[in-house]
Scaffold this motif. Sequence first.
Motif, PDB file in Angstrom:
ATOM      1  N   UNK A 292     -31.335 -60.205 -31.812  1.00  0.00           N
ATOM      2  CA  UNK A 292     -29.999 -60.257 -31.193  1.00  0.00           C
ATOM      3  C   UNK A 292     -29.935 -61.389 -30.175  1.00  0.00           C
ATOM      4  N   UNK A 293     -31.040 -61.580 -29.448  1.00  0.00           N
ATOM      5  CA  UNK A 293     -31.093 -62.696 -28.490  1.00  0.00           C
ATOM      6  C   UNK A 293     -30.898 -64.030 -29.229  1.00  0.00           C
ATOM      7  N   UNK A 294     -31.581 -64.166 -30.376  1.00  0.00           N
ATOM      8  CA  UNK A 294     -31.472 -65.416 -31.147  1.00  0.00           C
ATOM      9  C   UNK A 294     -30.015 -65.647 -31.570  1.00  0.00           C
ATOM     10  N   UNK A 295     -29.386 -64.585 -32.069  1.00  0.00           N
ATOM     11  CA  UNK A 295     -28.004 -64.728 -32.552  1.00  0.00           C
ATOM     12  C   UNK A 295     -27.103 -65.197 -31.403  1.00  0.00           C
TER      13      UNK A 295
ATOM     14  N   UNK B   8     -46.506 -59.019 -32.085  1.00  0.00           N
ATOM     15  CA  UNK B   8     -45.948 -60.131 -31.307  1.00  0.00           C
ATOM     16  C   UNK B   8     -46.023 -61.475 -32.030  1.00  0.00           C
ATOM     17  N   UNK B   9     -47.143 -61.740 -32.719  1.00  0.00           N
ATOM     18  CA  UNK B   9     -47.271 -63.060 -33.343  1.00  0.00           C
ATOM     19  C   UNK B   9     -46.209 -63.251 -34.421  1.00  0.00           C
ATOM     20  N   UNK B  10     -45.937 -62.163 -35.152  1.00  0.00           N
ATOM     21  CA  UNK B  10     -44.901 -62.235 -36.190  1.00  0.00           C
ATOM     22  C   UNK B  10     -43.505 -62.381 -35.559  1.00  0.00           C
TER      23      UNK B  10
ATOM     24  N   UNK C 214     -43.091 -65.904 -34.454  1.00  0.00           N
ATOM     25  CA  UNK C 214     -42.888 -66.809 -35.596  1.00  0.00           C
ATOM     26  C   UNK C 214     -41.437 -66.723 -36.085  1.00  0.00           C
ATOM     27  N   UNK C 215     -40.922 -65.485 -36.183  1.00  0.00           N
ATOM     28  CA  UNK C 215     -39.547 -65.303 -36.687  1.00  0.00           C
ATOM     29  C   UNK C 215     -38.511 -65.894 -35.719  1.00  0.00           C
TER      30      UNK C 215
END
Length: 338
Positions: free
Chosen positions: A272-275, A301-303, A306-307
């Motif tokens: 949601x932050x990314x959007x 966290x690493x995944x 990455x996303x």
Amino acid sequence: MSQWIGTANQGYSPYAIEELRRLLPEVKVSQLVAGEIFRFDTVLTEEETVATIQNNRPTFLRHMQPIDESIPLRGDADDLQALSEYIRGAGSVLSDKHVSIHVRKAKSTSFSYSTADTKGALDAVLGNLNAELVFQQPDFIIAIFAGESTLDVGIGKPSDMLSDWPGGAVRFQREEGQISRAKFKLLEAEREFGLNYASYRRALDVGAAPGGWTSLLLERGLQVTAIDPGDMHPSLQGHPSLTYLKKNASDVKFERGKFDLLVCDMSWSPMQMCRLVLDLEPALAPHATAVVTVKLMHKKPLQTIREVKERLSTSFIIEQSRQLFHNREEITLHLIKK
Ligand SMILES: C[S@@+](CC[C@H](N)C(=O)[O-])C[C@H]1O[C@@H](n2cnc3c(N)ncnc32)[C@H](O)[C@@H]1O
């Protein structure tokens, strides 16, 4: 071959170790302080290890110090004597230099001397080497980790250790009337990412309440637009450089290219932050800077990182991704608008 002590934020050393395994060949790891401090050995030399890590800076490795010597501990005055002798013998590189001494101790160590006592003893040795003991901006650091049965000692430049603070634990002075501890995160980001907030003009602060980040940007002389459905601290009310929109960030629109700095510290799901950040991107000027925290909400966290990077890289260059000392269950990204 080189040997190191690595440090991550409490609970995050497994991820720092995973990053190191991806980066360095044949890494061997043993734990020193659960979840936080570990020893890693690699077939690379010290110089190769430093170069590899500096060129691919991991997110979770906060600090590393070389182990140039492991001094067996006896639990008496001989320990300090042995340490002094080692520095006397190995310290020619320190001649005429400014030197800091960092001491960290595991709870179970048998090394019984305080940091002050240790520095006091080594100060005399540094004097003989014509080196000066300093607290800030050293040329070299003597890093000492007192473990259960050994004193692990390494000499290196601050940049080779990824920090000029012991264990990368950056400390700031709490100020009178400080609105929130969150301010330290933005201060640390400025220092660690080599930014200078005063060089920007107009900032958008998303998820701004109660206003720690906003207050820092106002102190640096920026015009700040703060968005949060929650209330800002009363001390910020009526500030001439502050525009406060008591709203959800998804309900606001701005003219194109208005801001040269975006900061975002919403306790929200990473996607949601990314959007939201991508929706607000047109309001940023070309090459605007963004400092954004990413909540690590679940166990991978690493995944997640990455996303998040993949999504944001459609509009931003990902300059750095780091878990700062003041980040809790989160990391901080430094982005530049493409
Ligand atoms: C960790 S706090 C921010 C602390 C702030 N950086 C400081 O220095 O004081 C997170 C804030 O994000 C806000 N927030 C969460 N979702 C939001 C949204 N969709 N739009 C705007 N603000 C939001 C919350 O109301 C909360 O005040």
